[in-house]
Design a protein around this motif. Structure first.
Motif, PDB file in Angstrom:
ATOM      1  N   GLU A   7      -1.100  12.732   2.987  1.00 48.64           N
ATOM      2  CA  GLU A   7      -2.137  12.199   3.868  1.00 48.64           C
ATOM      3  C   GLU A   7      -3.022  13.323   4.355  1.00 48.64           C
ATOM      4  O   GLU A   7      -2.563  14.448   4.524  1.00 48.64           O
ATOM      5  CB  GLU A   7      -1.509  11.462   5.056  1.00 48.64           C
ATOM      6  CG  GLU A   7      -0.741  10.223   4.643  1.00 48.64           C
ATOM      7  CD  GLU A   7      -0.105   9.506   5.824  1.00 48.64           C
ATOM      8  OE1 GLU A   7      -0.476   9.790   6.977  1.00 48.64           O
ATOM      9  OE2 GLU A   7       0.759   8.662   5.586  1.00 48.64           O
ATOM     10  N   PHE A  42       0.834  -1.199   0.000  1.00 47.64           N
ATOM     11  CA  PHE A  42       0.000   0.000   0.000  1.00 47.64           C
ATOM     12  C   PHE A  42       0.869   1.249   0.000  1.00 47.64           C
ATOM     13  O   PHE A  42       0.578   2.200  -0.705  1.00 47.64           O
ATOM     14  CB  PHE A  42      -0.935   0.012   1.210  1.00 47.64           C
ATOM     15  CG  PHE A  42      -1.776   1.252   1.273  1.00 47.64           C
ATOM     16  CD1 PHE A  42      -2.850   1.412   0.405  1.00 47.64           C
ATOM     17  CD2 PHE A  42      -1.482   2.258   2.162  1.00 47.64           C
ATOM     18  CE1 PHE A  42      -3.626   2.559   0.440  1.00 47.64           C
ATOM     19  CE2 PHE A  42      -2.250   3.419   2.199  1.00 47.64           C
ATOM     20  CZ  PHE A  42      -3.324   3.553   1.341  1.00 47.64           C
ATOM     21  N   ASP A  81       2.021   1.873  -3.440  1.00 52.21           N
ATOM     22  CA  ASP A  81       0.929   2.363  -4.262  1.00 52.21           C
ATOM     23  C   ASP A  81       0.606   3.818  -3.955  1.00 52.21           C
ATOM     24  O   ASP A  81       0.135   4.538  -4.824  1.00 52.21           O
ATOM     25  CB  ASP A  81      -0.326   1.514  -4.051  1.00 52.21           C
ATOM     26  CG  ASP A  81      -0.211   0.140  -4.687  1.00 52.21           C
ATOM     27  OD1 ASP A  81       0.686  -0.052  -5.527  1.00 52.21           O
ATOM     28  OD2 ASP A  81      -1.011  -0.734  -4.327  1.00 52.21           O
ATOM     29  N   ALA A  82       0.821   4.241  -2.718  1.00 55.86           N
ATOM     30  CA  ALA A  82       0.484   5.596  -2.310  1.00 55.86           C
ATOM     31  C   ALA A  82       1.475   6.628  -2.846  1.00 55.86           C
ATOM     32  O   ALA A  82       1.188   7.805  -2.835  1.00 55.86           O
ATOM     33  CB  ALA A  82       0.400   5.681  -0.790  1.00 55.86           C
ATOM     34  N   LYS A 127      -4.543   8.451  -5.131  1.00 51.20           N
ATOM     35  CA  LYS A 127      -5.643   7.511  -4.919  1.00 51.20           C
ATOM     36  C   LYS A 127      -6.035   7.372  -3.458  1.00 51.20           C
ATOM     37  O   LYS A 127      -7.212   7.240  -3.150  1.00 51.20           O
ATOM     38  CB  LYS A 127      -5.299   6.162  -5.534  1.00 51.20           C
ATOM     39  CG  LYS A 127      -5.206   6.255  -7.045  1.00 51.20           C
ATOM     40  CD  LYS A 127      -4.868   4.934  -7.678  1.00 51.20           C
ATOM     41  CE  LYS A 127      -4.775   5.136  -9.186  1.00 51.20           C
ATOM     42  NZ  LYS A 127      -4.468   3.920  -9.889  1.00 51.20           N
ATOM     43  N   ASN A 128      -5.058   7.427  -2.550  1.00 51.55           N
ATOM     44  CA  ASN A 128      -5.402   7.254  -1.138  1.00 51.55           C
ATOM     45  C   ASN A 128      -6.219   8.427  -0.596  1.00 51.55           C
ATOM     46  O   ASN A 128      -6.808   8.333   0.467  1.00 51.55           O
ATOM     47  CB  ASN A 128      -4.145   7.020  -0.286  1.00 51.55           C
ATOM     48  CG  ASN A 128      -3.213   8.206  -0.243  1.00 51.55           C
ATOM     49  OD1 ASN A 128      -2.838   8.766  -1.278  1.00 51.55           O
ATOM     50  ND2 ASN A 128      -2.811   8.603   0.944  1.00 51.55           N
ATOM     51  N   THR A 141       4.253  11.087  -0.894  1.00 51.82           N
ATOM     52  CA  THR A 141       3.020  10.591  -0.295  1.00 51.82           C
ATOM     53  C   THR A 141       2.358  11.763   0.412  1.00 51.82           C
ATOM     54  O   THR A 141       3.036  12.642   0.957  1.00 51.82           O
ATOM     55  CB  THR A 141       3.253   9.439   0.701  1.00 51.82           C
ATOM     56  OG1 THR A 141       4.169   9.863   1.698  1.00 51.82           O
ATOM     57  CG2 THR A 141       3.794   8.214   0.019  1.00 51.82           C
TER      58      THR A 141
END
Length: 100
Positions: free
Chosen positions: A85, A22, A25-26, A50-51, A83
């Motif tokens: 978040e 994951f 992928d992130a 996508k995340n 990444t």
């Protein structure tokens, strides 16, 4: 008792492995458009995140950075992988590295 330990070890391994997948992928490809060390922000042209449910490619956004030291590692024009978040105070870059 051995079966329980084996099951626990297998579960732990699978969770660790899926987390690593994951995390890969992130990672999002992007290009640095602006670095603002004073405001602790970076402007990136990037692909889908996508995340965060952002499926559109070719967006340009301003992001906060989790650690201002990250801004010293990149400059305008650099191709990067990062990444991002979502936190309580918005979206922030949590990791950034120059692309190879």
């Amino acid at each position: 008792m051995t079966t329980n330990r084996l099951a626990a070890a297998t579960l732990a391994f699978s969770l660790l492995f899926s987390s690593a997948i994951f995390a890969q992928d992130a990672m999002v490809n992007g290009e640095v458009k602006k670095v603002d060390e004073t405001a602790k922000k970076i402007t990136l042209k990037h692909g889908a995140i996508k995340n965060l449910g952002m499926e559109e490619d070719g967006m340009t956004m301003v992001f906060k950075v989790q650690d201002p030291a990250m801004l010293k590692q990149v400059k305008v024009g650099d191709k990067v992988q990062f990444t991002a978040e979502r936190g309580s105070d918005g979206i922030a870059i949590t990791k950034i590295q120059k692309s190879k």
